[in-house]
Design a protein around this motif. Structure first.
Motif, PDB file in Angstrom:
ATOM      1  N   SER A  77      23.003  22.049 -11.905  1.00 26.62           N
ATOM      2  CA  SER A  77      23.421  23.196 -12.713  1.00 26.62           C
ATOM      3  C   SER A  77      23.453  24.454 -11.839  1.00 26.62           C
ATOM      4  CB  SER A  77      22.481  23.387 -13.899  1.00 26.62           C
ATOM      5  OG  SER A  77      21.187  23.718 -13.459  1.00 26.62           O
ATOM      6  N   PRO A  78      24.209  25.473 -12.249  1.00 25.45           N
ATOM      7  CA  PRO A  78      24.331  26.685 -11.435  1.00 25.45           C
ATOM      8  C   PRO A  78      22.998  27.359 -11.097  1.00 25.45           C
ATOM      9  CG  PRO A  78      26.011  26.707 -13.133  1.00 25.45           C
ATOM     10  CD  PRO A  78      25.123  25.524 -13.412  1.00 25.45           C
ATOM     11  N   ASN A  79      22.042  27.351 -12.008  1.00 23.22           N
ATOM     12  CA  ASN A  79      20.750  27.982 -11.726  1.00 23.22           C
ATOM     13  C   ASN A  79      19.757  27.033 -11.058  1.00 23.22           C
ATOM     14  OD1 ASN A  79      19.920  26.321 -13.837  1.00 23.22           O
ATOM     15  ND2 ASN A  79      19.056  27.976 -15.066  1.00 23.22           N
ATOM     16  N   GLY A  80      20.142  25.758 -10.855  1.00 26.87           N
ATOM     17  CA  GLY A  80      19.272  24.781 -10.209  1.00 26.87           C
ATOM     18  C   GLY A  80      18.199  24.211 -11.104  1.00 26.87           C
ATOM     19  N   GLY A  81      18.239  24.509 -12.383  1.00 25.98           N
ATOM     20  CA  GLY A  81      17.225  24.024 -13.317  1.00 25.98           C
ATOM     21  C   GLY A  81      17.384  22.568 -13.698  1.00 25.98           C
ATOM     22  N   TYR A  82      18.613  22.033 -13.572  1.00 23.67           N
ATOM     23  CA  TYR A  82      18.907  20.658 -13.981  1.00 23.67           C
ATOM     24  C   TYR A  82      19.784  19.969 -12.940  1.00 23.67           C
ATOM     25  CZ  TYR A  82      17.904  22.837 -18.518  1.00 23.67           C
ATOM     26  OH  TYR A  82      17.340  23.537 -19.547  1.00 23.67           O
ATOM     27  N   SER A  83      19.634  18.660 -12.865  1.00 28.28           N
ATOM     28  CA  SER A  83      20.544  17.819 -12.079  1.00 28.28           C
ATOM     29  C   SER A  83      20.980  16.665 -12.969  1.00 28.28           C
ATOM     30  CB  SER A  83      19.858  17.251 -10.839  1.00 28.28           C
ATOM     31  OG  SER A  83      19.530  18.278  -9.943  1.00 28.28           O
ATOM     32  N   ALA A  84      22.273  16.365 -12.962  1.00 32.47           N
ATOM     33  CA  ALA A  84      22.805  15.280 -13.795  1.00 32.47           C
ATOM     34  C   ALA A  84      23.301  14.154 -12.901  1.00 32.47           C
ATOM     35  CB  ALA A  84      23.932  15.799 -14.676  1.00 32.47           C
ATOM     36  N   GLN A  85      23.107  12.919 -13.360  1.00 33.29           N
ATOM     37  CA  GLN A  85      23.475  11.723 -12.607  1.00 33.29           C
ATOM     38  C   GLN A  85      24.112  10.717 -13.549  1.00 33.29           C
ATOM     39  OE1 GLN A  85      22.472  10.670  -9.120  1.00 33.29           O
ATOM     40  NE2 GLN A  85      24.072   9.252  -9.649  1.00 33.29           N
TER      41      GLN A  85
ATOM     42  N   VAL B 186      24.303   9.091 -18.811  1.00 28.82           N
ATOM     43  CA  VAL B 186      24.045  10.246 -17.968  1.00 28.82           C
ATOM     44  C   VAL B 186      22.603  10.661 -18.186  1.00 28.82           C
ATOM     45  CG1 VAL B 186      24.637  12.652 -17.489  1.00 28.82           C
ATOM     46  CG2 VAL B 186      26.447  11.023 -18.102  1.00 28.82           C
ATOM     47  N   ASN B 187      21.861  10.709 -17.101  1.00 31.48           N
ATOM     48  CA  ASN B 187      20.487  11.193 -17.138  1.00 31.48           C
ATOM     49  C   ASN B 187      20.431  12.563 -16.488  1.00 31.48           C
ATOM     50  OD1 ASN B 187      19.628   8.886 -18.371  1.00 31.48           O
ATOM     51  ND2 ASN B 187      18.459   8.108 -16.645  1.00 31.48           N
ATOM     52  N   VAL B 188      19.628  13.436 -17.065  1.00 34.95           N
ATOM     53  CA  VAL B 188      19.443  14.782 -16.534  1.00 34.95           C
ATOM     54  C   VAL B 188      17.990  14.922 -16.113  1.00 34.95           C
ATOM     55  CG1 VAL B 188      19.439  17.243 -17.090  1.00 34.95           C
ATOM     56  CG2 VAL B 188      21.291  15.788 -17.918  1.00 34.95           C
ATOM     57  N   ILE B 189      17.782  15.462 -14.926  1.00 29.00           N
ATOM     58  CA  ILE B 189      16.440  15.750 -14.437  1.00 29.00           C
ATOM     59  C   ILE B 189      16.165  17.223 -14.718  1.00 29.00           C
ATOM     60  CG2 ILE B 189      14.933  15.878 -12.420  1.00 29.00           C
ATOM     61  CD1 ILE B 189      16.611  13.576 -11.222  1.00 29.00           C
ATOM     62  N   PHE B 190      15.066  17.475 -15.426  1.00 30.48           N
ATOM     63  CA  PHE B 190      14.655  18.831 -15.774  1.00 30.48           C
ATOM     64  C   PHE B 190      13.708  19.328 -14.683  1.00 30.48           C
ATOM     65  CE2 PHE B 190      16.304  17.007 -19.505  1.00 30.48           C
ATOM     66  CZ  PHE B 190      16.592  17.997 -20.423  1.00 30.48           C
ATOM     67  N   HIS B 191      14.240  20.074 -13.720  1.00 26.45           N
ATOM     68  CA  HIS B 191      13.437  20.514 -12.576  1.00 26.45           C
ATOM     69  C   HIS B 191      12.341  21.494 -12.973  1.00 26.45           C
ATOM     70  CE1 HIS B 191      16.053  18.383  -9.886  1.00 26.45           C
ATOM     71  NE2 HIS B 191      17.111  19.041 -10.329  1.00 26.45           N
ATOM     72  N   LEU B 192      12.548  22.251 -14.038  1.00 24.92           N
ATOM     73  CA  LEU B 192      11.551  23.235 -14.467  1.00 24.92           C
ATOM     74  C   LEU B 192      10.486  22.628 -15.374  1.00 24.92           C
ATOM     75  CD1 LEU B 192      14.012  26.186 -15.182  1.00 24.92           C
ATOM     76  CD2 LEU B 192      12.733  25.692 -13.081  1.00 24.92           C
ATOM     77  N   GLU B 193      10.621  21.344 -15.693  1.00 26.63           N
ATOM     78  CA  GLU B 193       9.655  20.641 -16.537  1.00 26.63           C
ATOM     79  C   GLU B 193       9.098  19.419 -15.808  1.00 26.63           C
ATOM     80  OE1 GLU B 193      11.120  19.778 -20.488  1.00 26.63           O
ATOM     81  OE2 GLU B 193      12.302  21.614 -20.496  1.00 26.63           O
TER      82      GLU B 193
ATOM     83  N   THR C 282      17.365   3.477 -17.903  1.00 26.57           N
ATOM     84  CA  THR C 282      17.037   3.586 -16.478  1.00 26.57           C
ATOM     85  C   THR C 282      17.617   2.455 -15.634  1.00 26.57           C
ATOM     86  OG1 THR C 282      14.949   2.438 -16.877  1.00 26.57           O
ATOM     87  CG2 THR C 282      14.890   4.841 -16.880  1.00 26.57           C
ATOM     88  N   ASN C 283      18.040   1.358 -16.252  1.00 27.03           N
ATOM     89  CA  ASN C 283      18.538   0.226 -15.474  1.00 27.03           C
ATOM     90  C   ASN C 283      20.048   0.331 -15.330  1.00 27.03           C
ATOM     91  OD1 ASN C 283      15.975  -0.842 -15.331  1.00 27.03           O
ATOM     92  ND2 ASN C 283      16.227  -2.047 -17.184  1.00 27.03           N
ATOM     93  N   GLY C 284      20.481   0.654 -14.158  1.00 29.35           N
ATOM     94  CA  GLY C 284      21.905   0.766 -13.911  1.00 29.35           C
ATOM     95  C   GLY C 284      22.158   1.120 -12.463  1.00 29.35           C
ATOM     96  N   GLU C 285      23.418   1.148 -12.121  1.00 28.51           N
ATOM     97  CA  GLU C 285      23.826   1.483 -10.765  1.00 28.51           C
ATOM     98  C   GLU C 285      24.232   2.948 -10.714  1.00 28.51           C
ATOM     99  OE1 GLU C 285      27.501   0.237  -7.890  1.00 28.51           O
ATOM    100  OE2 GLU C 285      26.542  -1.346  -9.068  1.00 28.51           O
ATOM    101  N   LYS C 286      23.610   3.707  -9.818  1.00 30.49           N
ATOM    102  CA  LYS C 286      23.901   5.134  -9.706  1.00 30.49           C
ATOM    103  C   LYS C 286      25.311   5.359  -9.187  1.00 30.49           C
ATOM    104  CE  LYS C 286      19.221   6.787  -8.946  1.00 30.49           C
ATOM    105  NZ  LYS C 286      18.344   7.566  -8.068  1.00 30.49           N
ATOM    106  N   ASP C 287      25.937   6.394  -9.712  1.00 29.75           N
ATOM    107  CA  ASP C 287      27.278   6.783  -9.282  1.00 29.75           C
ATOM    108  C   ASP C 287      27.246   7.332  -7.866  1.00 29.75           C
ATOM    109  OD1 ASP C 287      29.370   9.046  -8.887  1.00 29.75           O
ATOM    110  OD2 ASP C 287      30.205   7.852 -10.526  1.00 29.75           O
ATOM    111  N   GLY C 288      26.212   8.039  -7.509  1.00 27.56           N
ATOM    112  CA  GLY C 288      26.104   8.586  -6.161  1.00 27.56           C
ATOM    113  C   GLY C 288      26.267  10.087  -6.116  1.00 27.56           C
ATOM    114  N   ASN C 289      26.987  10.660  -7.070  1.00 25.53           N
ATOM    115  CA  ASN C 289      27.193  12.102  -7.100  1.00 25.53           C
ATOM    116  C   ASN C 289      26.211  12.751  -8.068  1.00 25.53           C
ATOM    117  OD1 ASN C 289      29.416  11.902  -5.367  1.00 25.53           O
ATOM    118  ND2 ASN C 289      30.761  11.421  -7.079  1.00 25.53           N
TER     119      ASN C 289
END
Length: 152
Positions: free
Chosen positions: A42-50, A67-74, A31-38
């Motif tokens: 995912s196509p179905n909106g279930g996940y976001s990757a950073q 790379v961290n992925v946010i699980f929007h459905l969880e 979790t400790n780091g500088e975000k890329d910004g983008n």
């Protein structure tokens, strides 16, 4: 002499317990780091990757990337799926609803991989791949244990 022997024995036992504890409870999460910004969704909106970057070693050091992925459905749970030395600017692309492509290469090395989110992870050095918790829940890849032999 018996007291010294007891202390050494207790220290050795505590060290062994620490190793066992770490092997069974290891979390592959950064979790400790500088975000890329983008943020790439995912196509179905279930996940976001950073992508995150983390400097190490001062002037003679380098940059780790994860790379961290946010699980929007969880309940918006954030999990690390990729950890490596940054070879260049890391790019993320989704190929389907659960297949994340991580492009990370330069003329000295290629750490690019496609991962099925929630089922596969990549740890460049493979330390996470040897722990019970990771083996139980994920297929783990490293630069020595590459997916389909694609890594260099």
């Amino acid at each position: 002499m018996k007291k010294i022997l007891k202390v050494i024995l207790i220290m050795a036992l505590l060290f062994c317990l620490y190793l066992i504890y770490n092997h069974f409870t290891y979390n592959f999460h950064y979790t400790n780091g500088e975000k890329d910004g983008n943020i790439v969704t995912s196509p179905n909106g279930g996940y976001s990757a950073q992508v995150y970057y983390q400097n190490y070693g001062g002037a003679a050091g380098g940059v780790n990337t994860y790379v961290n992925v946010i699980f929007h459905l969880e309940d918006e749970i954030e999990r690390t799926v990729y950890f490596s030395d940054a070879k260049g600017r890391v790019q993320l692309n989704w190929f389907g609803d659960e297949l994340l492509s991580v492009t990370n290469y330069d003329e000295y090395g290629d750490r690019s991989i496609e991962l099925v989110v929630g089922k596969e992870i990549y740890d460049e050095h493979g330390g996470a791949c040897h722990t019970y918790k990771i083996k139980k829940n994920y297929v783990c890849y490293s630069k020595d244990n590459a997916k389909n032999g694609n890594q260099k």
